[in-house]
Scaffold this active site. Structure first.
Site, short mmCIF file in Angstrom:
data_model
loop_
_atom_site.label_atom_id
_atom_site.label_comp_id
_atom_site.label_asym_id
_atom_site.label_seq_id
_atom_site.Cartn_x
_atom_site.Cartn_y
_atom_site.Cartn_z
NE ARG A 20 -10.26 -4.55 14.11
CZ ARG A 20 -9.00 -4.39 13.75
NH1 ARG A 20 -8.66 -3.47 12.86
NH2 ARG A 20 -8.06 -5.15 14.24
CG HIS A 28 -4.92 -3.47 17.82
ND1 HIS A 28 -5.88 -3.34 16.85
CD2 HIS A 28 -3.85 -2.76 17.37
CE1 HIS A 28 -5.43 -2.56 15.86
NE2 HIS A 28 -4.20 -2.19 16.16
CD GLU A 64 -1.81 -4.40 10.87
OE1 GLU A 64 -0.75 -3.99 11.34
OE2 GLU A 64 -2.47 -3.76 10.03
CG ASN A 95 -5.89 -4.58 9.33
OD1 ASN A 95 -7.08 -4.86 9.29
ND2 ASN A 95 -5.23 -4.45 10.47
CE1 TYR A 113 -4.23 2.35 7.48
CE2 TYR A 113 -3.60 0.08 7.93
CZ TYR A 113 -4.30 1.22 8.28
OH TYR A 113 -5.08 1.23 9.40
CD GLU A 128 -6.07 -1.50 11.38
OE1 GLU A 128 -5.08 -0.91 10.88
OE2 GLU A 128 -6.03 -2.09 12.48
#
Ligand code: FCB
Length: 444
Positions: free
Chosen positions: A72, A116, A161, A291, A293, A352
């Site tokens: 990606r 992005h 995002e 995504n 984290y 992600e």
């Protein structure tokens, strides 16, 4: 169930243009990140970054060695349309043509992200994402890219995002373009979402077998206690951080509890939403990119505090990565199950997931990044768990292939499976690279 419906699982790695390419040449126009870094002396710039623009062949060879199914990456809008609209720069398209051919030759499937965060500065000069005109500009750019690459690219991600791009870029102003104000932030968010819907149609009309989605940044949240005010704060945070984006993308329009608060506080003007917008934003997608984290616990008074994009760059506390982010794999599993139950996407792709640790090569050139391996292993296990609980997760893209330019945290935060020497730009695969290679091989 997931396995019967979707027997193929995609293993990949991700990057983005500004964070790795460098190569300010061949007619590339200025983006808001080029300008932001130039005007903020504390911020590392992307003039060289990882020099991927010149080293893409050896970077693709690294991916082939890693054994990933897919890569990606994002397209720099300013390489294709240096002024944002109008004139197309063929040398910019040539770069992505060469990259894609190299990937396909190495057996790696390209997954393209259109946006992005690197908006053309020329468009920012006219208000950027706050000015509704940007939606037409994004559709134009999308059409040019889909025409040029659509014969070889099937998997498309419109936006990366949108919460970060709008709220950190246009409301808090801590990321490019550094604009502040709630009306700007929520206006930018609406146009990002609207342009997503438009882009889905642009791609589908040009690429017959296209699979199109977007990557939403997920921030699972729990209340810090069972006091009613903390519970309420966590519902608000979830609305601010997650539902404001998930709900419209899945065709439900903006969540009314949040719209009421935003309107009451004078942050949100419902007239921004024109007839047809909600339908456009809710255009069905082929997959949802997630995504993930970290997760937050929220208490009253902190229902809108998420400054996790701005990393201080400190040693990792126990249970945290060097970004200062709490490590909470169970929240990923629960969030994936919730998304499946509440929104029922046809497919979920982890677009992600990864961790920042600065473990460096020892005198033998070995990077023993055991903490990254532990983080990744626990999150891959969380994905497995979510699948066994019914979430249709069909892919996992690890962030990131390379140590790269982590936005305002610059080169101090290292997310790569591959160490990048800041002086020589030499690439050194870390222990986590070999760990991931084994994971992929053992799952085939
Ligand atoms: C995400 C961004 C990505 C990278 C990671 C660490 O928010 O999409 O570019 O910076 O965080």
């Amino acid at each position: 169930m997931g396995d019967t419906l979707h027997p193929m699982f995609t293993w990949g790695v991700g990057t983005s243009a500004y964070q790795i390419e460098g190569g300010i040449e061949d007619g590339k126009g200025e983006s808001i990140w080029d300008r932001f870094a130039r005007d903020s002396p504390m911020v590392d710039d992307g003039v060289i970054a990882c020099d991927h623009y010149h080293r893409y062949r050896s970077d693709v060879a690294l991916m082939a060695d890693l054994g990933v199914d897919a890569y990606r990456f994002s397209i720099a809008w300013t390489r294709i349309l240096p002024e944002g609209r109008g004139r197309v720069e063929p040398r910019g398209l040539d770069f992505y043509n060469r990259l894609i051919d190299e990937l396909l030759g190495a057996g790696v499937t390209p997954w393209v992200t259109l946006y992005h965060w690197d908006l053309p500065q020329a468009i920012q000069d006219r208000g950027g994402w706050v000015n509704r005109e940007v939606v037409d500009a994004f559709a134009e750019y999308t059409g040019v890219v889909a025409d040029a690459l659509g014969d070889r690219v099937t998997n498309w991600i419109t936006h990366n995002e949108p919460w970060v791009a709008s709220m950190l870029g246009y409301q808090q102003g801590v990321l490019a373009p550094g604009v502040t104000g709630w009306d700007n932030g929520l206006g930018a968010a609406h146009h990002l979402l609207l342009s997503h819907g438009r882009a889905v149609a642009e791609i589908r009309s040009r690429v017959a077998d296209a699979r199109v989605g977007l990557a939403l940044d997920c921030r699972p949240v729990s209340a810090a206690s069972d006091r009613p005010e903390d519970l309420e704060a966590s519902v608000h945070f979830d609305g601010f951080r997650n539902r404001w984006f998930f709900d419209p993308v899945f065709g439900r329009g903006y969540p009314t509890d949040m719209a009421e608060v935003y309107e009451r506080l004078g942050r949100w003007n419902p007239d921004w939403v024109r007839p047809g917008d909600i339908e456009t934003i809710g255009t069905p997608i082929d997959f949802l990119g997630v995504n993930y984290y970290t997760a937050f616990q929220v208490s009253a008074g902190r229902e809108e505090v998420d400054d996790s994009g701005i990393a201080p760059g400190h040693p990792a506390l126990p249970g945290h990565t060097e970004m200062g982010w709490p490590i909470v794999p169970s929240a990923l599993a629960d969030f994936l199950v919730r998304v499946q139950e509440e929104y029922d996407p046809p497919s979920i792709i982890i677009t992600e997931n990864g961790a920042s640790y600065s473990d460096a090569p020892d005198r033998h050139g070995v990077v023993a990044d055991e903490r990254r391996i532990a983080y990744l292993a626990s999150h891959v296990a969380a994905v497995d768990e979510a699948r066994s609980r019914g979430a249709r997760v069909d892919g996992y893209f690890l962030w990131s292939l390379l140590d790269n330019l982590e936005w305002v945290a610059g080169f101090s935060q290292r997310f790569g499976l591959v160490w990048v020497d800041r002086q020589t730009l030499e690439r050194i695969p870390k222990a986590s690279f070999f760990w991931y290679r084994d994971v992929i091989a053992s799952r085939r």
